[in-house]
Design an enzyme around this catalytic site. Structure first.
Site, mmCIF file in Angstrom:
data_model
loop_
_atom_site.group_PDB
_atom_site.id
_atom_site.type_symbol
_atom_site.label_atom_id
_atom_site.label_comp_id
_atom_site.label_asym_id
_atom_site.label_seq_id
_atom_site.Cartn_x
_atom_site.Cartn_y
_atom_site.Cartn_z
ATOM 1 N N GLY A 1 0.131 8.619 -13.033
ATOM 2 C CA GLY A 1 0.388 9.375 -11.929
ATOM 3 C C GLY A 1 0.829 10.902 -12.461
ATOM 4 O O GLY A 1 0.300 11.217 -13.786
ATOM 5 N N GLY B 1 3.729 12.399 -13.517
ATOM 6 C CA GLY B 1 4.450 12.356 -14.750
ATOM 7 C C GLY B 1 3.754 11.885 -15.874
ATOM 8 O O GLY B 1 3.917 12.544 -16.962
ATOM 9 N N ASP C 1 0.115 7.227 -4.154
ATOM 10 C CA ASP C 1 0.651 8.847 -3.442
ATOM 11 C C ASP C 1 -0.312 9.396 -3.364
ATOM 12 O O ASP C 1 -0.470 10.394 -2.513
ATOM 13 C CB ASP C 1 1.733 9.302 -4.108
ATOM 14 C CG ASP C 1 2.916 8.417 -4.446
ATOM 15 O OD1 ASP C 1 3.357 7.574 -3.579
ATOM 16 O OD2 ASP C 1 3.891 8.673 -5.133
ATOM 17 N N ARG D 1 10.406 -1.120 22.463
ATOM 18 C CA ARG D 1 11.432 -0.396 21.314
ATOM 19 C C ARG D 1 10.714 0.696 20.609
ATOM 20 O O ARG D 1 9.551 0.925 20.653
ATOM 21 C CB ARG D 1 11.615 -1.481 20.386
ATOM 22 C CG ARG D 1 12.695 -2.460 20.656
ATOM 23 C CD ARG D 1 12.800 -3.384 19.599
ATOM 24 N NE ARG D 1 13.827 -4.252 19.985
ATOM 25 C CZ ARG D 1 14.074 -5.708 19.410
ATOM 26 N NH1 ARG D 1 13.324 -6.182 18.272
ATOM 27 N NH2 ARG D 1 14.947 -6.626 19.712
#
Ligand code: F6P
Length: 356
Positions: A111, A113, A136, A171
């Site tokens: 990715g 980094g 991502d 909910r």
């Protein structure tokens, strides 16, 4: 001429890494005379000299396999230029291993980094080719990274399945999707799963706006689903320095952003809420068909670049084409969701709340 290729996977794992490794290897064996060295555990293996000479057979039967056969580790870019706990200068150690192995090229799958370190090594004179992997989808210059579509399918299924419980019990369920800085996965799976609100790091939220959307929906339907990225932040937090924000989070009674949003909504509008954090399930298991094809295409292009001795680049998908970008042009500039992005606009047009 025989070429020696080192290959490593670095950063968080994702589906499609093995398909990409296989793509590079199979194409390289077809295109030229090659020896492949698998570096273990990402840049850690390059630093420590932990590797293995691979055989052609080792690249068989791995197309559908999740994770990475080479192992991976997180080596934050900022620490790459620091001496480690054993007094080792990491950059020199990586260059030493590269030379010792007599590599002609190093292929790094990772990715943002990973790409920053790949660029650093390239600037240090090594022949490097990057490959964009991450759930991502936040690497600049490529339409998609491999891993993203599989994670999107998983996150979408989570949202789909949550619907039945949300509906039966009336909910509001807040589903927390991975993505600390980039909201692509939440945006796409939120739309695909029919979420009523999509909250992403790039678009800071005001809880009042989410509460209003949930209340409005309660008048027509008795349940709501909120898809929130793990790195989502409020408008106030967005105005803070990163350190300040981190300290605030540490002091918070909530262990996750989804818990925080669900508790706040109960307090504000009395709705019955639950939160769900699928976590690393989103990175697990076999790659989907799209990721297998993408990883294979990118792998083949990486091998072609090695054949043509084109280095200092990362492979990419650009529309229908597979291409490459200079590492120096993409390293350190993650691709984030622009608030004016047309997918955000599409979602807003069908009434999805972004909390802004
Ligand atoms: O980069 C992929 C990713 O899954 C992010 O979405 C998430 O924030 C991070 O990795 C989690 O990292 P780790 O697996 O190290 O906890």
């Amino acid at each position: 001429m025989k070429r020696r290729i080192g290959i490593l996977t670095s950063g968080g794992d994702c589906p499609g890494l093995n398909a990409a490794i296989r793509g590079v290897a199979r194409a390289a064996y077809e295109l030229f005379d090659v020896e492949i060295i698998g570096i273990h555990n990402g840049y850690g293996g390059l630093i420590d000299g932990d590797y293995q000479e691979m055989t052609r057979e080792q690249f068989s039967g791995i197309l559908t396999l999740g994770g990475t056969i080479l192992g991976t580790s997180r080596q934050p870019f900022r620490s790459m230029t620091e001496v480690n706990e054993n007094g080792v200068d990491k950059v020199s150690a990586m260059k030493k291993t590269y030379k010792k192995l007599r590599l002609d090229c190093l292929v790094t799958l990772g990715g943002n980094g990973t790409h920053r370190t790949a660029n650093l090594l390239s600037q240090e004179g090594l022949n490097v080719i990057g490959m964009p992997k991450t759930i991502d989808n936040d690497i600049t210059g490529t339409d998609y990274t491999f891993g993203f579509h599989t994670a999107m399918d998983i996150a979408t299924e989570v949202i789909d399945r949550i619907h039945t419980t949300a509906n039966s019990h009336g909910r509001c369920i807040v589903v927390e999707i991975m993505g600390n800085k980039a909201g692509w996965l939440t945006l796409y799976s939120g739309i695909a799963g029919g979420a009523d609100a999509i909250i992403i790091p790039e678009i800071p939220y005001d809880i009042k706006n989410i509460a209003e959307a949930v209340s409005k929906r309660e008048q027509r339907n008795k349940f709501s689903i909120i898809a929130v990225a793990e790195g989502a932040m409020t408008v106030e937090e967005a105005g803070m320095k990163k350190k300040e924000r981190e300290e605030l989070r540490k002091a918070s009674p909530y262990d996750s952003v989804s818990r925080r949003i669900s508790n706040e909504l109960t307090k504000m509008i009395g709705v019955d809420t639950r939160n769900c954090v699928p976590g690393h399930i989103q990175r697990g298991g076999s790659p989907c068909a799209f990721d297998r094809v993408l990883a294979t295409r990118l792998g083949v292009h990486a091998a072609e670049l090695i054949r043509d001795e084109v280095y200092g680049v990362t492979v990419a998908l650009n529309g229908k084409d597979i291409t490459h970008n200079k590492l120096e042009d993409i390293a350190g500039s993650p691709k984030l969701v622009d608030k004016d992005n047309n997918i955000v606009a599409t979602a807003k047009t069908i009434g999805i709340c972004f909390g802004d």
